[in-house]
Design a protein around this motif. Structure first.
Motif, PDB file in Angstrom:
ATOM      1  N   SER A 117     -10.899   7.306  -8.379  1.00 17.69           N
ATOM      2  CA  SER A 117     -10.100   6.214  -8.936  1.00 17.69           C
ATOM      3  C   SER A 117      -8.888   5.885  -8.066  1.00 17.69           C
ATOM      4  O   SER A 117      -8.279   4.827  -8.229  1.00 17.69           O
ATOM      5  CB  SER A 117      -9.629   6.571 -10.352  1.00 17.69           C
ATOM      6  OG  SER A 117      -8.845   7.756 -10.353  1.00 17.69           O
ATOM      7  N   GLN A 118      -8.527   6.774  -7.134  1.00 11.61           N
ATOM      8  CA  GLN A 118      -7.407   6.510  -6.238  1.00 11.61           C
ATOM      9  C   GLN A 118      -7.862   5.955  -4.890  1.00 11.61           C
ATOM     10  O   GLN A 118      -7.041   5.496  -4.102  1.00 11.61           O
ATOM     11  CB  GLN A 118      -6.607   7.801  -6.001  1.00 11.61           C
ATOM     12  CG  GLN A 118      -5.897   8.309  -7.253  1.00 11.61           C
ATOM     13  CD  GLN A 118      -5.176   9.625  -6.981  1.00 11.61           C
ATOM     14  OE1 GLN A 118      -5.812  10.626  -6.681  1.00 11.61           O
ATOM     15  NE2 GLN A 118      -3.869   9.621  -7.097  1.00 11.61           N
ATOM     16  N   SER A 121      -7.068   2.173  -3.949  1.00 18.36           N
ATOM     17  CA  SER A 121      -5.723   1.909  -3.436  1.00 18.36           C
ATOM     18  C   SER A 121      -5.605   2.345  -1.987  1.00 18.36           C
ATOM     19  O   SER A 121      -4.907   1.726  -1.185  1.00 18.36           O
ATOM     20  CB  SER A 121      -4.684   2.653  -4.286  1.00 18.36           C
ATOM     21  OG  SER A 121      -4.709   2.200  -5.625  1.00 18.36           O
ATOM     22  N   GLY A 124      -7.526  -0.340   0.011  1.00 13.12           N
ATOM     23  CA  GLY A 124      -6.792  -1.595  -0.033  1.00 13.12           C
ATOM     24  C   GLY A 124      -7.709  -2.806  -0.092  1.00 13.12           C
ATOM     25  O   GLY A 124      -8.920  -2.701   0.092  1.00 13.12           O
ATOM     26  N   LYS A 125      -7.113  -3.950  -0.348  1.00 10.77           N
ATOM     27  CA  LYS A 125      -7.885  -5.181  -0.460  1.00 10.77           C
ATOM     28  C   LYS A 125      -8.522  -5.522   0.879  1.00 10.77           C
ATOM     29  O   LYS A 125      -7.841  -5.612   1.900  1.00 10.77           O
ATOM     30  CB  LYS A 125      -6.971  -6.330  -0.910  1.00 10.77           C
ATOM     31  CG  LYS A 125      -7.726  -7.620  -1.227  1.00 10.77           C
ATOM     32  CD  LYS A 125      -6.786  -8.672  -1.779  1.00 10.77           C
ATOM     33  CE  LYS A 125      -7.550  -9.947  -2.132  1.00 10.77           C
ATOM     34  NZ  LYS A 125      -6.642 -10.986  -2.686  1.00 10.77           N
ATOM     35  N   LYS A 129      -5.402  -1.601   3.672  1.00 10.64           N
ATOM     36  CA  LYS A 129      -4.528  -0.416   3.669  1.00 10.64           C
ATOM     37  C   LYS A 129      -5.045   0.659   4.616  1.00 10.64           C
ATOM     38  O   LYS A 129      -4.285   1.232   5.396  1.00 10.64           O
ATOM     39  CB  LYS A 129      -4.403   0.144   2.252  1.00 10.64           C
ATOM     40  CG  LYS A 129      -3.360   1.256   2.141  1.00 10.64           C
ATOM     41  CD  LYS A 129      -1.972   0.709   2.480  1.00 10.64           C
ATOM     42  CE  LYS A 129      -0.912   1.780   2.449  1.00 10.64           C
ATOM     43  NZ  LYS A 129       0.414   1.250   2.829  1.00 10.64           N
ATOM     44  N   VAL A 175       0.286   6.899  -0.689  1.00  9.69           N
ATOM     45  CA  VAL A 175      -0.529   5.967  -1.472  1.00  9.69           C
ATOM     46  C   VAL A 175      -0.966   6.600  -2.793  1.00  9.69           C
ATOM     47  O   VAL A 175      -0.841   6.001  -3.859  1.00  9.69           O
ATOM     48  CB  VAL A 175      -1.776   5.516  -0.672  1.00  9.69           C
ATOM     49  CG1 VAL A 175      -2.712   4.690  -1.552  1.00  9.69           C
ATOM     50  CG2 VAL A 175      -1.363   4.724   0.554  1.00  9.69           C
ATOM     51  N   GLU A 178       1.686   6.937  -5.424  1.00  8.65           N
ATOM     52  CA  GLU A 178       2.023   5.662  -6.063  1.00  8.65           C
ATOM     53  C   GLU A 178       0.920   5.175  -6.997  1.00  8.65           C
ATOM     54  O   GLU A 178       1.145   4.288  -7.818  1.00  8.65           O
ATOM     55  CB  GLU A 178       2.265   4.590  -4.992  1.00  8.65           C
ATOM     56  CG  GLU A 178       3.530   4.811  -4.187  1.00  8.65           C
ATOM     57  CD  GLU A 178       3.714   3.760  -3.099  1.00  8.65           C
ATOM     58  OE1 GLU A 178       2.720   3.067  -2.787  1.00  8.65           O
ATOM     59  OE2 GLU A 178       4.827   3.639  -2.586  1.00  8.65           O
ATOM     60  N   SER A 179      -0.287   5.728  -6.851  1.00 10.52           N
ATOM     61  CA  SER A 179      -1.432   5.285  -7.651  1.00 10.52           C
ATOM     62  C   SER A 179      -2.076   6.488  -8.331  1.00 10.52           C
ATOM     63  O   SER A 179      -3.077   7.025  -7.838  1.00 10.52           O
ATOM     64  CB  SER A 179      -2.458   4.580  -6.759  1.00 10.52           C
ATOM     65  OG  SER A 179      -1.863   3.544  -6.022  1.00 10.52           O
TER      66      SER A 179
END
Length: 212
Positions: A117-118, A121, A124-125, A129, A175, A178-179
């Motif tokens: 699930s991390q 992030s 990245g899109k 990232k 990263v 933060e997520s």
């Protein structure tokens, strides 16, 4: 912003280090790397030295398979110090593998184990990232597409010379801090084979049918 960069301890005061957040990092490694000699894992000279010099808590999973989960917990400063020592130990082992003379710095590979699930992030899109991390650190980073067996975790492979690996791991940790993971995480345990579980289930089912 919960970034571990601010807690690197480089040029920072002891107070800053003490205030740094606690980080847990899981890596998939060959147990012999952490043993350092023919002694039980977790009690070897290498892991003992890394524990003492990094101040991180390091545990190594039990099991009969060669690969183990190495869990490193502590302040971000302590965790990164431990990862750095592991990376340089791997480089040292690679350099001593041939004729004892290293013709150059061989790339080192670490496999981080991160909740799936991390990973979104981290990628990245449109991969922005992970591309940024690769370009800024010079390390190679690959996020596995498949889950590790019987878990909700994925392997994130980081390759490069130790200096680039450390910078890469710092950014990856920034990263994931933060997520936070979403939902329950089923941790990966090396050696727990899905095939074995299915075989056991089939044996039970077959036994029940034969009795009926």
């Amino acid at each position: 912003m919960a970034s571990p960069d601010g807690a690197s301890g480089v040029g920072g005061s002891p107070e800053e280090t003490e205030l740094s957040i606690t980080l847990t990092l899981r890596m998939l490694m060959h147990g012999k790397v952490m043993a350092g000699s023919s002694v039980p894992l977790g009690k070897g000279e290498t892991v003992k030295r890394i524990r003492e010099q990094s101040s991180a808590r390091i545990t190594i999973s039990e099991g009969s398979c060669p690969e183990r989960i190495t869990t490193i917990t502590g302040s971000t400063d302590a965790v990164f110090r431990a990862v750095s020592m592991i990376a340089f130990k791997l480089e040292e082992d690679l350099g001593a593998g041939g004729d004892g003379v290293s013709a150059g710095r061989a790339p080192v590979t670490l496999r981080l184990v991160i909740p799936a699930s991390q990973c979104g992030s981290l990628i990245g899109k449109a991969g922005a990232k992970i591309r940024e991390i690769r370009e800024s650190t010079g390390a190679q980073v690959q996020v596995a597409g498949d889950l590790l067996p019987n878990s909700t975790e994925r392997a994130v492979t980081v390759s490069g010379v130790p200096d680039t690996i450390i910078q890469c791991v710092r950014q990856i940790c920034a990263v994931i801090l933060e997520s936070p993971p979403k939902g329950a995480t089923i941790p990966y345990h090396p050696g727990l084979s899905l095939g074995t579980i299915l075989l056991s289930a089939n044996q039970v089912r077959g036994h029940s049918i034969s009795k009926g």
